[in-house]
Design an enzyme around this catalytic site. Structure first.
Site, PDB file in Angstrom:
ATOM      1  N   CYS A 131       0.858  -1.188   0.000  1.00 24.89           N
ATOM      2  CA  CYS A 131       0.000   0.000   0.000  1.00 24.89           C
ATOM      3  C   CYS A 131       0.897   1.243   0.000  1.00 24.89           C
ATOM      4  O   CYS A 131       1.792   1.371   0.843  1.00 24.89           O
ATOM      5  CB  CYS A 131      -0.906  -0.006   1.227  1.00 24.89           C
ATOM      6  SG  CYS A 131      -1.928   1.487   1.385  1.00 24.89           S
ATOM      7  N   CYS A 187       5.201  11.726 -37.419  1.00 26.96           N
ATOM      8  CA  CYS A 187       6.607  11.667 -37.034  1.00 26.96           C
ATOM      9  C   CYS A 187       6.762  11.958 -35.551  1.00 26.96           C
ATOM     10  O   CYS A 187       5.783  12.081 -34.815  1.00 26.96           O
ATOM     11  CB  CYS A 187       7.404  12.656 -37.875  1.00 26.96           C
ATOM     12  SG  CYS A 187       6.899  14.378 -37.585  1.00 26.96           S
TER      13      CYS A 187
END
Length: 428
Positions: A283, A369
């Site tokens: 946790c 690109c």
């Protein structure tokens, strides 16, 4: 004093001088006592075999003693034998009945003479061969069934034979515990030279590593263990002998360090074990840190301690299918990790984090690109290194030989994509 009475006193005095208080105790109110007889095991005694799917063998050096309780009648040794009972924690009543019959035979052969020392020597030195014992565990388990049917017809059980073990209990742990205790007792009385401080000390002040049998004094090992635990090296409590991989047991560690250090050792050891489990995460809440089991192919963890639902990848609150969001200070490290990763690693990181512009908005490369435009601030940036590009000539970043992204304008772009007939940055 009669001759029988004098012979009895002499025999009791002789037993008291030969055996220590644990082995022989004289009765206070009668002419008799109790002798604990330790059975000597032969050199080729292999130990305890446990049958099953995978047979296990436990080598033992000591078995719990046979207990001979006796009382002299007034006409012993001239006429009558001692009145006795024989008890054991690991023999069956059938086996002890055989021993009782043999003790009676020894008396018949030596009637008129003191007999206890002869009985004790037989029980100590000849029992294993006399009964043909190879494994007391197998003999006991097999005899419980065998003698229930056969012994009553072949030879009756002797009332002087007393079985001290409850047949419902498992014999193996009791035999192993006794063997371990006796080994430790023998070890405590020997003298050893510590391989660290080179002092000679009794075994009671030393530690013996179980696997390798190397011995060091407790003072040296205590200091060594404390340093390692304080440094968090709980997996390194190994034998100091060079190239030896033996590791101290948790019980040995507990005996040599304080409660606070052992609690730290225990916690770190558990944590290191959990860290090796792919389906366990912690946790992310600082005040919690509870181990959490994660379902396969899931990125959601739910803490059983504080009920916090979080993403197992970025440790933030669970965000479903949205990409993980990282703070700005982590982006540069993430970029460096991405550039040095393999192709598969880069794809995994893209699935995990997506890509971000300088102002922390999520950008996903669909086609075109590696010159990108942030949808929020319209800043040009490089998809590969996340660096900001010049507004006047953004492609110079890919044309400059000094640039880390030189000649990589189309790096990572799939030219066979059905939706990409021509490479361009129009969608940027």
């Amino acid at each position: 004093m009669s001759e029988d009475k004098e012979a009895q006193e002499d025999e009791l005095l002789a037993l008291a001088s030969i055996y220590d208080e644990e082995e022989f105790r004289r009765a206070e109110c009668a002419q008799g006592g109790e002798v604990q007889v330790s059975v000597e095991l032969c050199v080729n005694f292999f130990g305890l075999c446990v049958p099953g799917e995978k047979q296990s063998e436990y080598n033992v050096c000591f078995l719990p003693p046979l207990v001979l309780n006796f009382e002299f009648p007034e006409d012993y040794p001239s006429t009558s034998p001692p009145v006795y009972t024989l008890s054991s924690k690991w023999m069956t009543r059938a086996q002890m009945s055989s021993l009782c019959r043999h003790l009676d035979e020894l008396w018949d052969e030596n009637q008129g003479c003191v007999i206890l020392f002869t009985w004790i020597q037989f029980l100590k030195e000849e029992v294993v061969d006399f009964l043909g014992i190879k494994s007391p565990l197998e003999d006991y388990r097999g005899a419980l069934q065998k003698h229930a049917y056969s012994c009553s017809s072949v030879a009756p059980l002797d009332s002087r034979a007393v079985a001290l073990l409850d047949p419902r209990l498992d014999l193996l742990p009791q035999l192993l515990d006794y063997d371990e205790a006796q080994r430790q007792r023998l070890f405590d009385g020997k003298v050893f030279c510590c391989g660290i401080c080179f002092s000679e000390k009794l075994g009671a002040s030393c530690l013996c590593f179980k696997e390798c049998q190397h011995v060091y004094c407790k003072a040296c090992m205590s200091e060594y263990f404390q340093i390692q635990i304080k440094d968090g090296n709980v997996q390194c409590l190994n034998c100091p002998e060079p190239k030896c991989s033996s590791v101290a047991t948790p019980l040995q560690v507990k005996q040599l360090v304080g409660e606070e250090l052992f609690a730290r050792y225990d916690r770190l050891l558990l944590q290191s074990s959990l860290d090796l489990m792919a389906d366990v995460v912690y946790c992310p809440r600082v005040s919690c840190g509870t181990p959490v089991m994660v379902e396969p192919d899931s990125t959601m963890g739910i803490c059983s301690g504080c009920q916090y639902a979080f993403c197992t990848l970025c440790k933030m609150g669970y965000h479903g299918v949205s990409h993980c969001k990282l703070p700005t200070e982590e982006l540069r490290d993430l970029r460096d990790e991405y550039l040095s990763a393999s192709v598969a690693g880069q794809k995994f990181m893209e699935q995990r984090f997506g890509k971000k512009s300088a102002n922390n908005h999520i950008i996903n490369l669909a086609d075109g690109c590696n010159k990108m435009t942030c949808t929020s601030c319209k800043q040009y940036f490089c998809w590969l290194c996340l660096g900001a590009l010049s507004r006047g000539n953004p492609y110079s970043h890919f044309n400059n030989p000094q640039s880390p992204c030189f000649n990589q304008l189309f790096f990572g772009v799939d030219p066979d994509d059905d939706d990409n007939e021509f490479w361009s940055d129009d969608d940027d």
